[in-house]
Scaffold this motif. Structure first.
Motif, mmCIF file in Angstrom:
data_model
loop_
_atom_site.group_PDB
_atom_site.id
_atom_site.type_symbol
_atom_site.label_atom_id
_atom_site.label_comp_id
_atom_site.label_asym_id
_atom_site.label_seq_id
_atom_site.Cartn_x
_atom_site.Cartn_y
_atom_site.Cartn_z
ATOM 1 N N VAL A 159 0.947 -1.203 -0.239
ATOM 2 C CA VAL A 159 -0.125 -0.012 0.073
ATOM 3 C C VAL A 159 0.701 1.239 -0.207
ATOM 4 N N LEU A 160 0.656 1.991 -0.860
ATOM 5 C CA LEU A 160 1.105 3.541 -0.910
ATOM 6 C C LEU A 160 0.179 4.358 -0.715
ATOM 7 N N GLY A 161 0.195 5.024 0.421
ATOM 8 C CA GLY A 161 -0.836 6.164 0.816
ATOM 9 C C GLY A 161 -0.362 7.241 1.273
ATOM 10 N N VAL A 162 -1.279 8.094 1.738
ATOM 11 C CA VAL A 162 -1.232 9.472 2.061
ATOM 12 C C VAL A 162 -1.752 9.592 3.553
ATOM 13 N N TYR A 163 -1.163 10.535 4.152
ATOM 14 C CA TYR A 163 -1.421 10.701 5.520
ATOM 15 C C TYR A 163 -1.609 12.333 5.907
ATOM 16 N N ARG A 164 -2.325 12.308 6.993
ATOM 17 C CA ARG A 164 -2.388 13.899 7.493
ATOM 18 C C ARG A 164 -1.145 14.091 8.749
ATOM 19 N N PRO A 165 -0.511 15.195 8.329
ATOM 20 C CA PRO A 165 0.567 15.423 9.053
ATOM 21 C C PRO A 165 0.351 16.029 10.248
ATOM 22 N N THR A 195 -7.187 11.899 6.031
ATOM 23 C CA THR A 195 -7.870 12.168 7.360
ATOM 24 C C THR A 195 -7.295 11.499 8.443
ATOM 25 N N MET A 196 -6.343 10.513 8.300
ATOM 26 C CA MET A 196 -5.671 9.556 9.185
ATOM 27 C C MET A 196 -4.114 10.093 9.373
ATOM 28 N N THR A 197 -3.884 10.299 10.625
ATOM 29 C CA THR A 197 -2.278 10.625 10.867
ATOM 30 C C THR A 197 -1.447 9.399 10.587
ATOM 31 N N PHE A 198 -0.318 9.575 10.559
ATOM 32 C CA PHE A 198 0.495 8.342 10.506
ATOM 33 C C PHE A 198 0.811 7.451 11.614
ATOM 34 N N ALA A 199 0.612 8.075 12.659
ATOM 35 C CA ALA A 199 0.389 7.241 13.795
ATOM 36 C C ALA A 199 -0.842 6.420 13.833
ATOM 37 N N ASP A 200 -1.652 6.910 13.548
ATOM 38 C CA ASP A 200 -3.156 6.123 13.453
ATOM 39 C C ASP A 200 -2.974 5.124 12.385
ATOM 40 N N ILE A 201 -2.388 5.122 11.225
ATOM 41 C CA ILE A 201 -2.180 4.241 10.499
ATOM 42 C C ILE A 201 -1.349 3.005 10.882
ATOM 43 N N VAL A 202 -0.258 3.430 11.268
ATOM 44 C CA VAL A 202 0.676 2.123 11.860
ATOM 45 C C VAL A 202 -0.295 1.633 13.078
ATOM 46 N N ARG A 203 -0.903 2.065 13.820
ATOM 47 C CA ARG A 203 -1.621 1.516 14.951
ATOM 48 C C ARG A 203 -2.730 0.479 14.347
ATOM 49 N N ASP A 204 -3.406 1.225 13.503
ATOM 50 C CA ASP A 204 -4.717 0.117 12.821
ATOM 51 C C ASP A 204 -3.816 -0.665 11.972
ATOM 52 N N ALA A 205 -2.900 -0.479 11.214
ATOM 53 C CA ALA A 205 -2.377 -1.570 10.370
ATOM 54 C C ALA A 205 -1.870 -2.658 10.983
ATOM 55 N N ARG A 206 -1.242 -2.572 12.179
ATOM 56 C CA ARG A 206 -0.448 -3.521 12.845
ATOM 57 C C ARG A 206 -1.668 -4.446 13.496
ATOM 58 N N GLN A 207 -2.728 -3.958 13.858
ATOM 59 C CA GLN A 207 -3.507 -4.744 14.454
ATOM 60 C C GLN A 207 -4.166 -5.593 13.195
ATOM 61 N N ALA A 208 -4.377 -5.149 11.967
ATOM 62 C CA ALA A 208 -5.241 -5.865 10.944
ATOM 63 C C ALA A 208 -4.099 -6.907 10.305
ATOM 64 N N LEU A 209 -2.885 -6.353 10.342
ATOM 65 C CA LEU A 209 -1.637 -7.233 9.811
ATOM 66 C C LEU A 209 -0.360 -7.342 10.516
ATOM 67 N N PRO A 210 -0.521 -8.214 11.202
ATOM 68 C CA PRO A 210 0.574 -8.180 12.261
ATOM 69 C C PRO A 210 2.014 -8.593 11.432
ATOM 70 N N LEU A 236 9.158 10.061 1.110
ATOM 71 C CA LEU A 236 9.056 11.525 0.650
ATOM 72 C C LEU A 236 7.895 11.891 -0.277
ATOM 73 N N PHE A 237 7.662 13.115 -0.467
ATOM 74 C CA PHE A 237 6.442 13.633 -1.407
ATOM 75 C C PHE A 237 5.183 13.087 -0.727
ATOM 76 N N TRP A 238 4.874 13.325 0.814
ATOM 77 C CA TRP A 238 3.568 13.293 1.381
ATOM 78 C C TRP A 238 3.262 11.854 1.323
ATOM 79 N N ARG A 239 3.925 10.851 1.048
ATOM 80 C CA ARG A 239 3.359 9.381 1.125
ATOM 81 C C ARG A 239 3.901 8.659 2.272
ATOM 82 N N TYR A 240 3.304 7.363 2.547
ATOM 83 C CA TYR A 240 3.756 6.357 3.382
ATOM 84 C C TYR A 240 3.635 5.187 2.536
#
Length: 219
Positions: free
Chosen positions: A135-141, A184-199, A207-211
């Motif tokens: 997944v290449l996504g965008v996040y809210r800084p 709408t999600m911050t990077f911290a929110d994305i990391v938390r939810d992703a690791r719950q769904a995908l251990p 760079l360029f506003w992506r994760y």
């Protein structure tokens, strides 16, 4: 100084409007380097004009792209060789994915259009054992790290726009005409939810506003 900043921002906006470049396509080669040389079936979620799906084509027996925007899917079909093993459909990626499982699933700048946890759960369900999800996504800084990376990205973005367009004014590419919405999600929110769904999922800011999120299904 108060009048200088708006002028600088307007100049930057005009510069990028006349020299656009696709930040998502910039990462396509990066994605390919993290995938096997050969795999059976691939699914590209939010396939847009089909650029990534067509790059996946030579490595796969079949590649399917799905996108919610009919005009974008029509454009992807127009740009794709009918002889290629790449197909596209209009549909809801959480409800209408063609039967898998898929050895590779990619999702570029699309997951923020969907309920995040539901999307990851859906991708996990359709991914074959041994398969790879990227997944290449965008996040809210929000954090200092976010804003530091953003600060670095601004001059880099100008340089890349100049280099990729060879200094010339160009039209907006087809890949940048699909409907968009802000994250709408911050990077911290994305990391938390992703690791719950995908251990075991690996996530990094890019760079360029992506994760980037990379996950391998081992069983």
């Amino acid at each position: 100084m108060t009048t200088l900043l708006p002028r600088i921002l307007r100049a930057l906006e005009q510069f990028h409007a006349t020299r656009p470049w696709d930040h998502n396509a910039h990462y396509h080669r990066w994605i390919l380097r993290r995938l096997p040389r050969r795999f059976d079936k691939a699914l590209d979620v939010g396939s847009g004009s089909g650029d990534l799906a067509r790059l996946l084509g030579p490595r796969a027996r079949a590649v399917h792209g799905i996108d919610a925007d009919p005009a974008t899917v029509d454009r992807a079909r127009e740009l794709t060789d009918p002889a290629a093993s790449v197909t596209f459909t209009v549909g809801d990626a959480l409800q209408e994915v063609p039967p898998g499982p898929y050895g590779v699933i990619t999702c570029v700048a699309t997951i923020h259009h969907m309920p995040f946890h539901d999307a990851l759960t859906c991708f996990r369900r359709h991914l074959a054992p041994g398969g790879t999800l990227i997944v290449l996504g965008v996040y809210r800084p929000r954090s200092r790290s976010d804003y530091l990376i953003d600060a670095v990205a601004i001059p880099a973005n100008i340089v890349m726009a100049w280099v990729k367009n060879k200094g010339r004014k160009v039209s907006r590419p087809a890949s940048m005409t699909a409907p968009t919405r802000p994250a709408t999600m911050t990077f911290a929110d994305i990391v938390r939810d992703a690791r719950q769904a995908l251990p075991g999922a690996r996530l990094h800011r890019r760079l360029f506003w992506r994760y980037a999120l990379v996950w391998h299904r081992y069983q």
